[in-house]
Write an enzyme that holds these catalytic residues in place. Sequence first.
Site, mmCIF file in Angstrom:
data_model
loop_
_atom_site.group_PDB
_atom_site.id
_atom_site.type_symbol
_atom_site.label_atom_id
_atom_site.label_comp_id
_atom_site.label_asym_id
_atom_site.label_seq_id
_atom_site.Cartn_x
_atom_site.Cartn_y
_atom_site.Cartn_z
ATOM 1 N N ARG A 262 10.698 -49.683 -16.512
ATOM 2 C CA ARG A 262 11.458 -50.763 -16.379
ATOM 3 C C ARG A 262 12.856 -50.321 -16.182
ATOM 4 N NH1 ARG A 262 7.653 -53.215 -14.538
ATOM 5 N NH2 ARG A 262 6.517 -54.663 -15.432
ATOM 6 N N HIS B 191 11.702 -50.289 -6.392
ATOM 7 C CA HIS B 191 10.342 -50.880 -7.479
ATOM 8 C C HIS B 191 9.342 -50.867 -6.761
ATOM 9 C CE1 HIS B 191 10.173 -53.444 -11.551
ATOM 10 N NE2 HIS B 191 9.051 -52.679 -10.930
#
Lengths: 313, 313
Positions: free
Chosen positions: B228, B276
């Site tokens: 993350r 991502h």
Amino acid sequence: MAIIIVCTGLVPERYDRALRALAPERDIRLWPDHGAKEDAHYALAWNPPAGELAEYENLRVIFSAGAGVEHLLGDPALPDLPIVRLVDANLTIRMGEYVVLHVLLHHRRMLEYTELQRAKTWRLLSQPAAEEVRVGILGLGELGADSARKLSQLGFQVAGWSRSKKEIAGIESFAGEAELDAFLARTDILVALLPLTPATTGVLDRALLAKLARDGALPGPVLINAGRGGLQVEADILSALDDGALWAASLDVFESEPLPAASPLWAHPRVVVTPHNASISEGPAVAAYMLEQIAAFEAGDPLTNLVDQKRSY
Amino acid sequence: MAIIIVCTGLVPERYDRALRALAPERDIRLWPDHGAKEDAHYALAWNPPAGELAEYENLRVIFSAGAGVEHLLGDPALPDLPIVRLVDANLTIRMGEYVVLHVLLHHRRMLEYTELQRAKTWRLLSQPAAEEVRVGILGLGELGADSARKLSQLGFQVAGWSRSKKEIAGIESFAGEAELDAFLARTDILVALLPLTPATTGVLDRALLAKLARDGALPGPVLINAGRGGLQVEADILSALDDGALWAASLDVFESEPLPAASPLWAHPRVVVTPHNASISEGPAVAAYMLEQIAAFEAGDPLTNLVDQKRSY
């Protein structure tokens, strides 16, 4: 019972250093400082000058410094002696690294993502899962089988093609001329690991590339050549890339090495060029392998990994 | 017993399509077209607007559309309901692809080889074997354990760090705060796969990066963050890259996403930026998983992969 190292096109000093370190009692000589040629009983060779090995009249065994031996068999004056191929776990691991890296690099569309990064553009590209992508290993020998297993563990559908049928868990095996077209027709990413022989020279040509799968989950077929440059017809690869028959390629080997600066492969946006680095053996591994075989030979035991000169590998 | 899909920041239509295809008898609604809110019994959520889920008074279970749940737990009005994490084989396979690709990419020095190709320069760089390189997986959950196994099969020395000790064949396990420094000190390539919790926010900072191994076989330590963005302090990563504390990085996640065009990470020669995309679940996989759990729940069987709200994952 000296060992003569006759290598061109790589760095033979590492073999010299490693042999001296592992066998300080041995007489090790590094060509062209060969001393009295009749002293040499064993040669470690890579791409030796034609006729050179014939001059060592007491030579008993020739060791190839790599897995391939075409660099020896091209010498018309090659003495009729046992030739031992290099089989090195490290070589296999390194080739596995290269093959897995380049399959993933194209599977994950890294050439396009690199361009997007250069343009500072955040964009998701469509991405098949590994299980939707079919990798084909052309040449299912020691190195090919290991890479096939590793790719299978990553989730890819993996098949291999070789002269004779192989039994490897989870890997579909195609064999012989008769099954080559079926193998190519189910392949999205083709990995060439064939030895270079008269039969395989120029096999990666327009006709073969045109037979790869056109219905895959990736934008188009991919070629990875980590075998020998002589397998490929570079003009055909370039035209296939330019008209879309091929989507992308990773090439570690070339018709002429080093790859000439004038080659359009260097600057092609869909080609990854590496300097024949897929699998290079470290000095200590080669030296240990060679000394172990010499010890067996001198004890009267058979040599292993001998080359079948009729099949050229 | 409607299902409400409340997702922002990804493409929720694929979940809508997949749920309708797999369960045509169900009432599926796609926020903001929520219809009568009291109809919704199940929510599929990703980064929902704060307070939104609290308005569905008959909600019984919340499903996260990803492996992480920090996008839910940040909502102070989050209803006190069971939260099911997404555990998807496909997600694990895709994360494995990403981690293996980026470890190999740095291990095989592809950033430098790409520069050499651009300069049409044929040059071999020194290359350690996989067995000389130590990879450390920070976060040894489902995804981390799978990546650890795959890297181990490629020959790397792999260790993992997690809150509690793990038993995985061939993987050295470090656990808890007390063993973090020892884990970092033996790590050449650090792969961050931690969940984002108050305890892990900003953990990838200057102090942590300075503890990575300085005596490795690669030119310097490498960071791969596929966890993350909130784990990392980007200013610290940049300064570590620039003064050599870090050799290179692959970052799939960022403090702010999409990564702003002004970020120096985009153009840094030692940083690979991906949008991502390490592990994105396909619609059908998410839908099948959710429907299977709902069927179990409605039959009175327990839900699986429930989130422990105290530990935040």
